[in-house]
Scaffold this motif. Structure first.
Motif, PDB file in Angstrom:
ATOM      1  N   ASN A 195     -16.257  -4.257  -7.841  1.00 32.23           N
ATOM      2  CA  ASN A 195     -15.114  -3.718  -8.570  1.00 32.23           C
ATOM      3  C   ASN A 195     -13.946  -4.690  -8.684  1.00 32.23           C
ATOM      4  N   TYR A 196     -14.124  -5.892  -8.183  1.00 28.43           N
ATOM      5  CA  TYR A 196     -12.983  -6.786  -8.064  1.00 28.43           C
ATOM      6  C   TYR A 196     -12.312  -7.056  -9.400  1.00 28.43           C
ATOM      7  N   GLN A 197     -13.103  -7.218 -10.454  1.00 32.74           N
ATOM      8  CA  GLN A 197     -12.512  -7.498 -11.763  1.00 32.74           C
ATOM      9  C   GLN A 197     -11.728  -6.302 -12.295  1.00 32.74           C
ATOM     10  N   ALA A 198     -12.056  -5.108 -11.756  1.00 31.53           N
ATOM     11  CA  ALA A 198     -11.378  -3.899 -12.238  1.00 31.53           C
ATOM     12  C   ALA A 198     -10.128  -3.581 -11.428  1.00 31.53           C
ATOM     13  N   ILE A 199      -9.804  -4.449 -10.436  1.00 33.10           N
ATOM     14  CA  ILE A 199      -8.643  -4.182  -9.604  1.00 33.10           C
ATOM     15  C   ILE A 199      -7.372  -4.280 -10.439  1.00 33.10           C
ATOM     16  N   ASN A 200      -6.534  -3.255 -10.314  1.00 35.84           N
ATOM     17  CA  ASN A 200      -5.283  -3.231 -11.087  1.00 35.84           C
ATOM     18  C   ASN A 200      -4.139  -3.878 -10.327  1.00 35.84           C
ATOM     19  N   GLN A 201      -4.093  -3.650  -9.019  1.00 39.64           N
ATOM     20  CA  GLN A 201      -2.926  -4.054  -8.254  1.00 39.64           C
ATOM     21  C   GLN A 201      -3.308  -5.142  -7.276  1.00 39.64           C
ATOM     22  N   THR A 202      -2.693  -6.292  -7.359  1.00 36.20           N
ATOM     23  CA  THR A 202      -2.914  -7.348  -6.379  1.00 36.20           C
ATOM     24  C   THR A 202      -1.579  -7.862  -5.910  1.00 36.20           C
ATOM     25  N   SER A 203      -1.565  -8.481  -4.751  1.00 36.66           N
ATOM     26  CA  SER A 203      -0.322  -9.051  -4.249  1.00 36.66           C
ATOM     27  C   SER A 203      -0.646 -10.189  -3.318  1.00 36.66           C
ATOM     28  N   THR A 204       0.314 -10.994  -3.028  1.00 37.32           N
ATOM     29  CA  THR A 204       0.118 -12.116  -2.129  1.00 37.32           C
ATOM     30  C   THR A 204       1.204 -12.121  -1.078  1.00 37.32           C
ATOM     31  N   ARG A 205       0.910 -12.761   0.004  1.00 37.24           N
ATOM     32  CA  ARG A 205       1.873 -12.854   1.108  1.00 37.24           C
ATOM     33  C   ARG A 205       2.618 -14.179   1.016  1.00 37.24           C
ATOM     34  N   HIS A 206       3.959 -14.140   0.973  1.00 36.96           N
ATOM     35  CA  HIS A 206       4.779 -15.349   0.943  1.00 36.96           C
ATOM     36  C   HIS A 206       5.303 -15.600   2.350  1.00 36.96           C
ATOM     37  N   ILE A 207       4.935 -16.681   2.940  1.00 41.37           N
ATOM     38  CA  ILE A 207       5.421 -16.995   4.288  1.00 41.37           C
ATOM     39  C   ILE A 207       6.033 -18.396   4.275  1.00 41.37           C
TER      40      ILE A 207
ATOM     41  N   PRO B 178       9.198  -4.408 -11.851  1.00 39.99           N
ATOM     42  CA  PRO B 178       8.555  -5.683 -12.203  1.00 39.99           C
ATOM     43  C   PRO B 178       7.878  -6.296 -10.972  1.00 39.99           C
ATOM     44  N   THR B 179       6.916  -7.181 -11.218  1.00 40.83           N
ATOM     45  CA  THR B 179       6.162  -7.783 -10.117  1.00 40.83           C
ATOM     46  C   THR B 179       7.084  -8.468  -9.114  1.00 40.83           C
ATOM     47  N   ALA B 180       8.092  -9.166  -9.581  1.00 39.57           N
ATOM     48  CA  ALA B 180       9.002  -9.868  -8.673  1.00 39.57           C
ATOM     49  C   ALA B 180       9.704  -8.898  -7.723  1.00 39.57           C
ATOM     50  N   ILE B 181      10.074  -7.717  -8.230  1.00 39.27           N
ATOM     51  CA  ILE B 181      10.735  -6.721  -7.387  1.00 39.27           C
ATOM     52  C   ILE B 181       9.751  -6.126  -6.391  1.00 39.27           C
ATOM     53  N   LYS B 182       8.502  -5.898  -6.821  1.00 35.63           N
ATOM     54  CA  LYS B 182       7.488  -5.382  -5.887  1.00 35.63           C
ATOM     55  C   LYS B 182       7.284  -6.364  -4.736  1.00 35.63           C
ATOM     56  N   GLU B 183       7.226  -7.651  -5.072  1.00 41.44           N
ATOM     57  CA  GLU B 183       7.071  -8.657  -4.030  1.00 41.44           C
ATOM     58  C   GLU B 183       8.299  -8.688  -3.124  1.00 41.44           C
TER      59      GLU B 183
ATOM     60  N   ALA C  79       0.833  -1.212   0.000  1.00 42.71           N
ATOM     61  CA  ALA C  79       0.000   0.000   0.000  1.00 42.71           C
ATOM     62  C   ALA C  79       0.862   1.255   0.000  1.00 42.71           C
ATOM     63  N   GLN C  80       2.006   1.211   0.712  1.00 43.16           N
ATOM     64  CA  GLN C  80       2.901   2.365   0.751  1.00 43.16           C
ATOM     65  C   GLN C  80       3.658   2.563  -0.555  1.00 43.16           C
ATOM     66  N   LEU C  81       4.075   1.459  -1.167  1.00 42.03           N
ATOM     67  CA  LEU C  81       5.022   1.535  -2.282  1.00 42.03           C
ATOM     68  C   LEU C  81       4.419   1.334  -3.662  1.00 42.03           C
ATOM     69  N   HIS C  82       3.308   0.617  -3.758  1.00 34.36           N
ATOM     70  CA  HIS C  82       2.899   0.123  -5.071  1.00 34.36           C
ATOM     71  C   HIS C  82       1.465   0.456  -5.458  1.00 34.36           C
ATOM     72  N   SER C  83       0.924   1.520  -4.897  1.00 27.01           N
ATOM     73  CA  SER C  83      -0.409   1.933  -5.330  1.00 27.01           C
ATOM     74  C   SER C  83      -0.301   2.570  -6.716  1.00 27.01           C
ATOM     75  N   LEU C  84      -1.449   2.819  -7.345  1.00 31.38           N
ATOM     76  CA  LEU C  84      -1.446   3.407  -8.687  1.00 31.38           C
ATOM     77  C   LEU C  84      -0.822   4.799  -8.691  1.00 31.38           C
ATOM     78  N   GLN C  85      -0.865   5.478  -7.530  1.00 28.49           N
ATOM     79  CA  GLN C  85      -0.321   6.834  -7.471  1.00 28.49           C
ATOM     80  C   GLN C  85       1.214   6.844  -7.394  1.00 28.49           C
ATOM     81  N   SER C  86       1.822   5.718  -7.047  1.00 27.30           N
ATOM     82  CA  SER C  86       3.278   5.700  -6.888  1.00 27.30           C
ATOM     83  C   SER C  86       3.969   5.691  -8.241  1.00 27.30           C
ATOM     84  N   GLN C  87       5.239   6.046  -8.218  1.00 27.11           N
ATOM     85  CA  GLN C  87       6.037   6.091  -9.441  1.00 27.11           C
ATOM     86  C   GLN C  87       6.978   4.884  -9.541  1.00 27.11           C
ATOM     87  N   ASN C  88       6.750   3.886  -8.676  1.00 31.88           N
ATOM     88  CA  ASN C  88       7.645   2.741  -8.635  1.00 31.88           C
ATOM     89  C   ASN C  88       7.175   1.657  -9.599  1.00 31.88           C
ATOM     90  N   ASN C  89       7.577   1.776 -10.838  1.00 31.73           N
ATOM     91  CA  ASN C  89       7.139   0.827 -11.860  1.00 31.73           C
ATOM     92  C   ASN C  89       8.103  -0.347 -11.972  1.00 31.73           C
TER      93      ASN C  89
END
Length: 755
Positions: free
Chosen positions: A743-755, A650-655, A638-648
């Motif tokens: 709105n779930y189908q319109a969600i742009n940003q998703t992520s999962t927790r790796h534990i 790759p998904t692996a780096i976001k995770e 939520a802090q780093l990867h919302s649509l408003q952020s400039q941190n583009n």
């Protein structure tokens, strides 16, 4: 009784600094090894040598000489019997307190806690009023109001040496919250035999909080801050300019000396505690070289109020007659001369040039040079260049050399940042260091670890000294970036940036005439810090220096404390304006793709059509520790990867960033990631290796910044597992779930927790 050879040796060890503390003689600490007297700032004590030199008189010597010439005001040829008597009295005190003189000032001045209740005060006011009205010429009604409000108090009679002195005036210091945290004591009887020049005794009570001083506010008191050298000058100025003080919503502050930086500390505290909107600082120090030199601090830097974002204007006020405001008041003169800080700098140059030409004995206390006679001092081009100008240039050269050395050290350190890509164990050390909660910036955390991987608790030399701890001799410090300041800078015709303090008078004149551009440049000064292992700190001293531990879930996993940690993270998510839903969304999370670790445990989602609509979803069947892990991970997204952020990235780096951040957060809470943590970190390092090396520092820095924001919040809101200010944090209401479903189908940003 004769004094033995051994006793004489012990007497020579008695520190001048200790004597000053015992007698309440006020001084400032310019450096860790130098003291400067408040009322005679040309008198400097070299603490390592335990000797002093009084530059304006040429007098120097040991403790007996200090007592003889400075405290008692004696001259050459006078008997030193009284001075030796005072020295022996101090020796008896030291012996009675069982103080080891050889270790008394081995580190720094012992810290005493000021207690205003223990300051001896009287109900009577006659002596204080007589002194302020008849000797200092303050208005009788004004003094009555001060005494009635407690802004001025009459103290009890006190003894110095063998003499009992009459009641002094007490000036209590209040901090920005109104608590009394220190005080000045001003003697009320004339005694030129003991106080040769000033005529009366002056003292700052031991333990006084020097982040403040004696102060009075007018109006709202949060727009203009005016600085003075003493409470008497403050009151004299206030009486003469009362109406203007009300109109400008001014706070008047005495710093009991010429330490202009204390004014900035008070301003910072007022902004932090009261959201004060100060937009002007006026330096009303004495009309002498010391006053102009101290005020010059506000010419070298520019400041902004963080609440309003506006620049804080600096101005200089001096009396029309006399050296200080009380001299002007007693002369029956009113008014003030207003100067810009550039005018102050020009006058300082002129006064210093005059001082070079004057003999020491002929130098006046102040020189009332009219503004019309002040001209910029042109740089000399021959062998007759004043010594002061040469000294200034050499200081500037040394500063540039040190800056280049520091820059090289930092560049060499940051050049090693790629090691975090290659070695998971090194990355783990960095994350564990950040998780300690010591609140270093992400950049400084990396700099510290890259220079000294074993570092833990770090402070500057003066900070350690203030805690009574000494840095070991010969230790090499760690270079980090200090808090940024807005540095006044000239841009010359070649585009080169020149610090105002390093500019020549000619360059300053061109800048003042708008012929050279002047900018306020954000400057991150390089500072030197030392690890606790490089000091003589004891195990008993460390606990009080460590940050608040929010909770230690490694040893305390009570349901109550686990719930407190989870709720505090919920509050942080609420601060981000990201509601958390941990009931009724299992089916939606189940739709997320399987990961290498199994089904997703949570997700951060955001609507494409309404970017302000963001949610964190958590499975309802998570264990308490899993909930904390997963929520920390999604908060990082939520802090780093919302649509408003400039941190583009790759998904692996976001995770990877979310994993780095959540590792630090959960480790800060005492949850040890376990044996598999190095395996996880190895996977994160692998993701980092896929990028070019120059991006590694930025990726890690962003993740650490996100985590330290959270750990600082945890420290502020949790203590030993208990909420500091318990508040009910509401989860999203069930009727809001339909919005997410829609709105779930319109969600742009998703992520999962790796534990």
């Amino acid at each position: 009784m004769a004094i033995s050879k051994e006793e004489r040796a012990q007497l020579k060890l008695l520190p001048i600094r200790g004597y000053c503390d015992w007698k309440g003689i006020p001084y400032t600490t310019d450096t860790p090894t130098e003291l400067r007297m408040v009322d005679h700032d040309s008198l400097v004590v070299r603490t390592k040598l335990n000797r002093f030199v009084w530059n304006s008189t040429g007098v120097k010597g040991d403790l007996v000489d200090f007592i003889h010439y400075y405290e008692l005001g004696k001259s050459d040829g006078d008997s030193k019997g009284a001075a030796i008597k005072n020295q022996l009295a101090y020796a008896r005190f030291v012996k009675g307190e069982n103080i080891d003189v050889s270790k008394l000032y081995e580190d720094n001045t012992p810290r005493y806690k000021f207690d205003y209740d223990k300051v001896f005060k009287t109900q009577e006011t006659n002596v204080a009023k007589d002194y302020l009205v008849n000797q200092r010429k303050l208005n009788s009604q004004f003094v009555d109001n001060l005494l009635k409000s407690g802004a001025v108090v009459q103290g009890g009679r006190y003894r110095e040496g063998d003499k009992l002195h009459q009641n002094p005036v007490i000036f209590p210091w209040k901090d920005v919250n109104g608590k009394i945290v220190g005080a000045d004591r001003q003697g009320t009887e004339q005694d030129f035999e003991h106080y040769k020049k000033r005529g009366t005794s002056k003292k700052i009570f031991a333990g006084s909080d020097t982040s403040t001083g004696y102060n009075l506010s007018f109006g709202s008191g949060d727009k203009t801050l005016i600085l003075f050298e003493s409470p008497i000058d403050l009151l004299s100025y206030a009486q003469q300019n009362h109406q203007d003080m009300v109109k400008s919503n001014a706070t008047l502050l005495s710093v009991s000396g010429t330490d202009a930086k204390r004014g900035l500390q008070y301003l910072n505290d007022a902004v932090a505690a009261k959201q004060a909107k100060f937009n002007k600082i006026i330096v009303a120090f004495d009309n002498d070289v010391a006053g102009f030199k101290a005020a010059d601090y506000f010419d070298r830097f520019s400041f902004k109020n963080p609440i309003t974002g506006e620049a804080i204007e600096a101005e200089r006020h001096i009396p029309l007659q006399g050296k200080d405001w009380n001299e002007q008041l007693k002369a029956g003169v009113t008014g003030r001369r207003v100067m810009s800080m550039t005018d102050n700098a020009n006058r300082l140059d002129a006064l210093e040039k005059l001082a070079v030409q004057e003999t020491q004995t002929g130098k006046p206390d102040y020189v009332d040079v009219k503004m019309s006679t002040i001209q910029p001092v042109k740089p000399a081009v021959d062998e007759q260049t004043p010594k002061k100008s040469k000294e200034r240039r050499s200081k500037a050269d040394r500063r540039k050399e040190n800056a280049l050395k520091n820059k090289q050290i930092i560049q060499e350190a940051m050049g090693k940042v790629a090691k975090y890509q290659q070695d998971p164990a090194e990355l783990k050390k960095l994350l564990d260091f950040t998780a300690t909660g010591l609140n270093y910036s992400a950049r400084n955390s990396m700099l510290i670890q890259l220079q000294n991987p074993k570092a833990t608790l770090l402070k500057g030399y003066k900070q350690w000294s203030a805690d009574g701890i000494q840095v070991n001799k010969g230790e090499k410090g760690i270079k980090i970036f200090g808090a940024p300041t807005n540095l006044k800078t000239i841009i010359d015709s070649n585009g080169e940036k020149i610090r105002w303090a390093d500019a020549t008078p000619e360059q300053k004149q061109l800048a003042n005439n708008n012929q050279l551009e002047v900018r306020s440049v954000k400057h991150y000064p390089v500072e030197t810090v030392f690890d606790v292992r490089q000091t003589n700190a004891t195990a008993e001293q460390l606990p009080s220096m460590l940050p608040n531990r929010p909770i230690d879930l490694a040893t305390d996993r009570s349901p109550k404390h686990l719930d407190a940690a989870y709720k505090t993270l919920l509050k942080f998510a609420d601060k981000l304006k990201v509601p958390v839903i941990d009931q009724g969304v299992d089916e939606q999370i189940a739709k997320r793709p399987m990961t290498w670790q199994g089904q997703a445990k949570g997700a951060f989602v955001q609507s494409k059509t309404n970017q302000d609509e963001k949610y964190i979803l958590l499975r309802s069947d998570l264990t308490p520790t899993d909930k904390i892990h997963t929520l920390a991970h999604e908060i990082a997204h939520a802090q780093l990867h919302s649509l408003q952020s400039q941190n583009n990235w790759p998904t692996a780096i976001k995770e990877t960033q979310a994993e780095l951040s959540s590792y630090v957060i959960t480790k800060n809470l005492g949850i040890e990631p376990g044996e598999k943590s190095v395996d996880y970190i190895a996977g994160w390092s692998k993701n980092l290796k896929a990028l070019e090396g120059q991006n590694t520092g930025k990726i890690i820095s962003q993740a650490l910044k996100a985590s330290t924001d959270v750990t600082q919040y945890l420290s502020d809101n949790l203590s030993n597992g208990e909420e500091r200010q318990p508040k009910t944090t509401k989860l999203l209401k069930p009727d809001k779930l339909a919005v997410v479903e829609q709105n779930y189908q319109a969600i742009n940003q998703t992520s999962t927790r790796h534990i």
